[in-house]
Design a protein around this motif. Sequence first.
Motif, mmCIF file in Angstrom:
data_model
loop_
_atom_site.group_PDB
_atom_site.id
_atom_site.type_symbol
_atom_site.label_atom_id
_atom_site.label_comp_id
_atom_site.label_asym_id
_atom_site.label_seq_id
_atom_site.Cartn_x
_atom_site.Cartn_y
_atom_site.Cartn_z
ATOM 1 N N HIS A 33 -47.077 35.884 75.314
ATOM 2 C CA HIS A 33 -46.400 36.191 74.054
ATOM 3 C C HIS A 33 -44.940 36.516 74.349
ATOM 4 O O HIS A 33 -44.631 37.112 75.388
ATOM 5 C CB HIS A 33 -47.061 37.386 73.358
ATOM 6 N N TYR A 35 -41.185 38.114 72.746
ATOM 7 C CA TYR A 35 -40.567 38.956 71.737
ATOM 8 C C TYR A 35 -39.050 38.876 71.864
ATOM 9 O O TYR A 35 -38.507 38.807 72.970
ATOM 10 C CB TYR A 35 -41.002 40.421 71.893
ATOM 11 N N GLN A 37 -35.630 41.029 70.813
ATOM 12 C CA GLN A 37 -35.200 42.354 70.393
ATOM 13 C C GLN A 37 -33.676 42.414 70.327
ATOM 14 O O GLN A 37 -33.007 42.276 71.349
ATOM 15 C CB GLN A 37 -35.728 43.442 71.330
ATOM 16 N N PRO A 43 -38.785 45.143 68.445
ATOM 17 C CA PRO A 43 -39.054 43.770 68.877
ATOM 18 C C PRO A 43 -39.674 42.946 67.761
ATOM 19 O O PRO A 43 -40.335 43.479 66.866
ATOM 20 C CB PRO A 43 -40.047 43.954 70.034
ATOM 21 N N LEU A 45 -41.997 39.409 67.278
ATOM 22 C CA LEU A 45 -42.793 38.369 67.928
ATOM 23 C C LEU A 45 -42.231 37.006 67.542
ATOM 24 O O LEU A 45 -42.157 36.680 66.354
ATOM 25 C CB LEU A 45 -44.250 38.489 67.490
ATOM 26 N N TYR A 86 -38.526 39.396 75.795
ATOM 27 C CA TYR A 86 -39.570 39.916 76.673
ATOM 28 C C TYR A 86 -40.813 39.027 76.603
ATOM 29 O O TYR A 86 -41.221 38.616 75.507
ATOM 30 C CB TYR A 86 -39.975 41.330 76.255
ATOM 31 N N GLN A 88 -45.003 38.829 77.589
ATOM 32 C CA GLN A 88 -46.128 39.762 77.683
ATOM 33 C C GLN A 88 -47.402 38.960 77.871
ATOM 34 O O GLN A 88 -47.570 37.885 77.279
ATOM 35 C CB GLN A 88 -46.241 40.599 76.407
ATOM 36 N N PHE A 99 -45.813 43.740 80.404
ATOM 37 C CA PHE A 99 -44.566 43.179 79.898
ATOM 38 C C PHE A 99 -43.679 42.768 81.070
ATOM 39 O O PHE A 99 -43.668 43.429 82.118
ATOM 40 C CB PHE A 99 -43.799 44.219 79.067
ATOM 41 N N GLY A 101 -39.775 42.322 82.523
ATOM 42 C CA GLY A 101 -38.669 43.257 82.494
ATOM 43 C C GLY A 101 -37.602 42.960 81.453
ATOM 44 O O GLY A 101 -36.731 43.800 81.195
ATOM 45 N N GLY B 44 -36.657 48.426 79.524
ATOM 46 C CA GLY B 44 -37.570 47.476 78.923
ATOM 47 C C GLY B 44 -38.760 48.126 78.240
ATOM 48 O O GLY B 44 -38.887 49.346 78.170
ATOM 49 N N LEU B 45 -39.646 47.258 77.744
ATOM 50 C CA LEU B 45 -40.828 47.701 77.017
ATOM 51 C C LEU B 45 -41.942 48.089 77.985
ATOM 52 O O LEU B 45 -42.149 47.431 79.006
ATOM 53 C CB LEU B 45 -41.324 46.586 76.098
ATOM 54 N N GLU B 46 -42.667 49.137 77.617
ATOM 55 C CA GLU B 46 -43.816 49.581 78.403
ATOM 56 C C GLU B 46 -45.002 49.787 77.476
ATOM 57 O O GLU B 46 -44.930 50.574 76.528
ATOM 58 C CB GLU B 46 -43.521 50.877 79.154
ATOM 59 N N TRP B 47 -46.097 49.095 77.767
ATOM 60 C CA TRP B 47 -47.307 49.264 76.988
ATOM 61 C C TRP B 47 -47.930 50.614 77.318
ATOM 62 O O TRP B 47 -48.098 50.968 78.490
ATOM 63 C CB TRP B 47 -48.291 48.138 77.305
ATOM 64 N N TYR B 94 -42.917 52.970 69.730
ATOM 65 C CA TYR B 94 -43.266 52.036 68.670
ATOM 66 C C TYR B 94 -44.783 51.977 68.492
ATOM 67 O O TYR B 94 -45.528 51.993 69.479
ATOM 68 C CB TYR B 94 -42.801 50.623 69.003
ATOM 69 N N GLY B 103 -53.337 40.682 72.812
ATOM 70 C CA GLY B 103 -52.041 41.334 72.871
ATOM 71 C C GLY B 103 -50.860 40.824 72.089
ATOM 72 O O GLY B 103 -49.769 41.294 72.350
ATOM 73 N N ALA B 104 -50.994 39.913 71.129
ATOM 74 C CA ALA B 104 -49.809 39.535 70.357
ATOM 75 C C ALA B 104 -49.537 40.609 69.308
ATOM 76 O O ALA B 104 -50.293 40.770 68.353
ATOM 77 C CB ALA B 104 -50.020 38.194 69.674
ATOM 78 N N ASN B 105 -48.459 41.368 69.518
ATOM 79 C CA ASN B 105 -48.100 42.436 68.592
ATOM 80 C C ASN B 105 -47.307 41.826 67.436
ATOM 81 O O ASN B 105 -46.129 41.503 67.583
ATOM 82 C CB ASN B 105 -47.266 43.497 69.324
ATOM 83 N N THR B 106 -47.960 41.658 66.308
ATOM 84 C CA THR B 106 -47.396 40.867 65.226
ATOM 85 C C THR B 106 -46.485 41.651 64.284
ATOM 86 O O THR B 106 -45.575 41.082 63.688
ATOM 87 C CB THR B 106 -48.519 40.239 64.395
ATOM 88 N N TRP B 108 -44.396 45.507 63.771
ATOM 89 C CA TRP B 108 -43.930 46.698 64.474
ATOM 90 C C TRP B 108 -43.344 47.716 63.500
ATOM 91 O O TRP B 108 -42.751 47.345 62.469
ATOM 92 C CB TRP B 108 -42.837 46.318 65.476
#
Lengths: 108, 118
Positions: A33, A35, A37, A43, A45, A86, A88, A99, A101, B44-47, B94, B103-106, B108
């Motif tokens: 996936h 994103y 931002q 972010p 998609l 990004y 994922q 994710f 970096g 960056g993003l962190e799950w 978030y 995991g597709a975060n559609t 936010w």
Amino acid sequence: SYVLTQPPSVSVAPGETARITCGGNNIGSKSVHWYQQKPGQAPLLVISYDRDRPSGIPDRIFGSNSGNTATLTISGVEAGDEADYYCQVWDSSSDHWVFGGGTKLTVL
Amino acid sequence: QVQLQESGPGLVKPSETLSLTCSVSGTSISSYYWSWIRQPPGKGLEWIAYIYYSVETNYNPSLKSRVTLSIDKSKNYLSLRLRSVTAADTAVYYCARVSSKYGANTDWGQGTLVTVSS
């Protein structure tokens, strides 16, 4: 743990094609996936499951995934495409999300 | 149209517990997976974790010992608790709707900045 590697930055002139890569061991076997931002925003998609575009995402943005590299391609780059991108994945071996970096796309 | 709104204290002291809620409108919280993702300033993003209808939860192993997710179906919101915070937990947090566990975060929320400082 699974690692996704993205170049820190990519620069292209307006109208050209930007390619942003996401490297991972046998990533071609996973769903990727992507994103977008922009500064100060959440972010968005832009590509799911390697190549699916959500509603509202222009068709000049597309994704591909094979071997050890997934690629987000943006053709006819515009100033409005300048953002961080990004990748994922869901890592099946650990059952966790990962994710990359992030890559800063600069439009020259 | 789905809307998500994070809320919580913007400042938390070290060693205390960070508590955030995410109010969901436009859909039933029982019908989807929901996630929390954070982003330290300039990084960056962190799950963090995801949850499905209080039936399934999955946590980032680096945070698992300190994180709890929950869902309040009656109020249509989800909650995040992160214990024993340090400055490294300073981030924009978030919440997001997820298409599936893959995991597709559609969708936010706009995110909420939490600063850990005494």
